[in-house]
Design a protein around this motif. Sequence first.
Motif: not given
Length: 169
Positions: A81, A85-86, A2, A165, A26
């Motif tokens: 996310t 990628q978080r 993260m 999320d 996304d």
Amino acid sequence: MMLKRWTSRVLLIDERDRLLLLCGRDPRRPGAQWWFTVGGGVEDGEDYAQAAVREVREETALSLPVERLSTVVWTRQSLLTVDGQRFDQYEEYRLARVTAAEASTVRIDTAEACYGYRWWAAEELGATSETVRPKGMASHLTRLLTAVGGPHPEPVLHLGDFDEDTDPE
């Protein structure tokens, strides 16, 4: 892994009290689309206000001096996310009013908003079924625009801590 991210966001408001939002998706989640405010990450050597005016220039082609920004009106913490990628993201929001002439010159030329942009009235935001970030934008914006004209500045409103999320829309 993260990543920590600090962002400066701008509530660009036109003469009709409409808010400019950009639309993004996304690439790793088909159909995942949302509307969001102008703004982005604070770069090394910048403060939040400097990042805000740079992001406005990069995302809209408007060159606003820092003095046109309000003080911080909202903050928010979110986990999200994007493209695998978080992020653990802290956000500060400032308001900037633009004239009709300035609004007419907005040019959106950014990969983040390649799905469009739109000036939204608070009532439209309240009625849409589309995803808008931050959540509750319509009511927050209505309260903010009512308070801005008042005799006393409103305290900074923390919009909350969210996991984009897993939190329900």
